[in-house]
Design an enzyme around this catalytic site. Structure first.
Site, PDB file in Angstrom:
ATOM      1  CG  HIS A   1       1.403  -2.028  -3.852  1.00  0.00           C
ATOM      2  ND1 HIS A   1       0.865  -2.304  -2.614  1.00  0.00           N
ATOM      3  CD2 HIS A   1       0.348  -1.935  -4.707  1.00  0.00           C
ATOM      4  CE1 HIS A   1      -0.452  -2.385  -2.713  1.00  0.00           C
ATOM      5  NE2 HIS A   1      -0.792  -2.160  -3.965  1.00  0.00           N
TER       6      HIS A   1
ATOM      7  CE1 TYR B   1      -7.393  -5.391  -9.640  1.00  0.00           C
ATOM      8  CE2 TYR B   1      -5.228  -6.424  -9.668  1.00  0.00           C
ATOM      9  CZ  TYR B   1      -6.015  -5.292  -9.665  1.00  0.00           C
ATOM     10  OH  TYR B   1      -5.428  -4.047  -9.690  1.00  0.00           O
TER      11      TYR B   1
ATOM     12  CG  ASN C   1      -2.322   0.653   0.772  1.00  0.00           C
ATOM     13  OD1 ASN C   1      -2.358   1.818   0.422  1.00  0.00           O
ATOM     14  ND2 ASN C   1      -3.405  -0.100   0.844  1.00  0.00           N
ATOM     15  NE  ARG C   2      -2.569   4.916  -2.821  1.00  0.00           N
ATOM     16  CZ  ARG C   2      -3.456   3.940  -3.071  1.00  0.00           C
ATOM     17  NH1 ARG C   2      -3.899   3.169  -2.076  1.00  0.00           N
ATOM     18  NH2 ARG C   2      -3.894   3.747  -4.298  1.00  0.00           N
TER      19      ARG C   2
ATOM     20  CG  HIS D   1      -2.421  -6.202  -5.680  1.00  0.00           C
ATOM     21  ND1 HIS D   1      -3.360  -6.035  -6.677  1.00  0.00           N
ATOM     22  CD2 HIS D   1      -2.318  -4.996  -5.066  1.00  0.00           C
ATOM     23  CE1 HIS D   1      -3.794  -4.784  -6.680  1.00  0.00           C
ATOM     24  NE2 HIS D   1      -3.183  -4.124  -5.701  1.00  0.00           N
TER      25      HIS D   1
ATOM     26  CD  GLN E   1      -6.480  -0.512   0.666  1.00  0.00           C
ATOM     27  OE1 GLN E   1      -6.163  -0.411   1.859  1.00  0.00           O
ATOM     28  NE2 GLN E   1      -6.791   0.528  -0.081  1.00  0.00           N
TER      29      GLN E   1
ATOM     30  CG  ASP F   1      -7.881   1.641  -3.464  1.00  0.00           C
ATOM     31  OD1 ASP F   1      -7.480   0.695  -2.753  1.00  0.00           O
ATOM     32  OD2 ASP F   1      -7.141   2.258  -4.251  1.00  0.00           O
TER      33      ASP F   1
ATOM     34  CD  GLU G   1      -4.496  -5.135  -2.228  1.00  0.00           C
ATOM     35  OE1 GLU G   1      -3.297  -4.787  -2.190  1.00  0.00           O
ATOM     36  OE2 GLU G   1      -5.411  -4.414  -2.706  1.00  0.00           O
TER      37      GLU G   1
END
Length: 335
Positions: free
Chosen positions: A94, A166, A68-69, A164, A268, A235, A296
């Site tokens: 990431h 999907y 993440n950030r 990650h 997440q 998100d 996540e």
């Protein structure tokens, strides 16, 4: 013998579950399970290895050194400031422009139902201090897949790894009609750049209230809900109830249920808001907005710069460990 090959695909299976992983990013490329109406592909993937790097969507990857950030692409640790790789709006996402998901991992070992990947990230990699040795181990079970992520270091640093993938339990098309449950009373609000403010707020009254089965298409199109504006959907980092290995999410279509277990403090939830049809899936069809859902398990985003979130510091002699389990249950439609 351990080896590295960016194009190598390792196939593992058990019962009706088949998993394909790729050394580039130690990522999930394909996951086939038994649904109530027959076998089905349930994750998104690209046909060619080169597409993963070009797409920049982290599809199926083991991401790190910090998932993440991190705000301002800067880390404060031990009284020092470390400038990091900025790869999203001046922030670090990431692990930076060449994070773990972009690396070719070493295949340490593989058997019929298990594969272990390893990666060494040197001191200064993407600006992070200390050398980190990471492993990503996939274990296939007759009802799903277990993932163990580990890391050690030779100097103080920060670590938070996740996967990650999907998911699309229908196998194709939109995830709008999937039902999602996340047993979380709270989440971490963000600013317009999706950086947490440092607060923890209740989900009640927002599109993030997923405590009962909720149709994804309904949640992401709630009118006048400010939490959906900046990310163009969901998100967000939710805070699943409890601690340790527990259920953090349940995803369902009429003939298949996915239960996610993890020991991470956060989760997440990302509804594929920035998938734009510019890349194609394993079946050759464009991958469009809302075609996949990421779940996540993670430490809270920007924890290194948010003391209220605790600590993600890893010290020499310690082993960082994260456990994730995806369990699939075939259902009889209408039953």
């Amino acid at each position: 013998m351990p080896h590295r090959d960016e194009n190598e695909i390792v196939t593992c299976s058990a019962g009706g579950v088949l998993l394909e992983t790729l050394a580039t990013g130690a990522r999930v490329r394909r996951l086939r399970v038994e649904a109530g109406t027959g076998p089905r592909e349930v994750v998104l993937g690209h046909r060619e290895v080169a597409e993963y790097a070009a797409a920049g969507d982290h599809m199926g990857a083991t991401v790190g050194r910090f998932a993440n950030r991190i705000s301002g692409a800067r880390l404060e640790l031990g009284g020092r400031s470390y400038p990091l790789s900025a790869n999203e709006n001046g922030n670090t996402l990431h692990g930076g422009a060449a994070g773990f998901g972009a690396r070719v991992w070493t295949v340490v070992s593989s058997t019929a139902d298990r594969v272990e990947y390893a990666l060494t990230s040197p001191d200064g990699d993407q600006g992070f201090p200390g050398t980190v040795h990471a492993t990503s181990v996939y274990q296939v079970h007759p009802d799903g897949v277990g993932l163990e992520l580990r890391a050690t270091c030779d100097a103080p640093t920060v670590v938070s790894l996740t996967n990650h993938a999907y998911f699309n339990l229908a196998g194709r098309g939109s995830i709008d009609d999937h039902l999602l449950t996340v047993p979380a009373d709270s989440y971490t609000p963000t600013d317009d750049l999706l950086i947490p403010t440092g607060e923890v707020a209740p989900v009640a009254g927002t599109a993030l209230d997923l405590r009962v089965p909720t149709r994804i298409g309904t949640a992401v199109r709630r009118p006048d809900d400010d939490v959906l504006t900046a990310p163009r959907g969901i998100d967000h980092n939710l805070v699943p109830d409890g601690t340790g290995l527990r259920v953090v999410a349940v995803l369902e279509v009429p003939d298949l249920r996915l239960t996610v277990h993890s020991d991470a403090p956060g989760l997440q939830v990302y509804t594929g808001n920035f998938l734009d049809g510019s890349t194609r899936g394993l079946d050759g069809a464009p991958i469009r907005q809302g075609d996949g859902l990421c779940l996540e398990p993670q430490d809270f985003p920007d924890t290194p710069n948010k003391p209220a979130f605790g600590s993600c510091e890893l010290l020499p002699g310690q082993t960082w460990l994260r456990r994730i389990r995806w369990t699939f249950e075939p259902l009889v439609p209408g039953a």
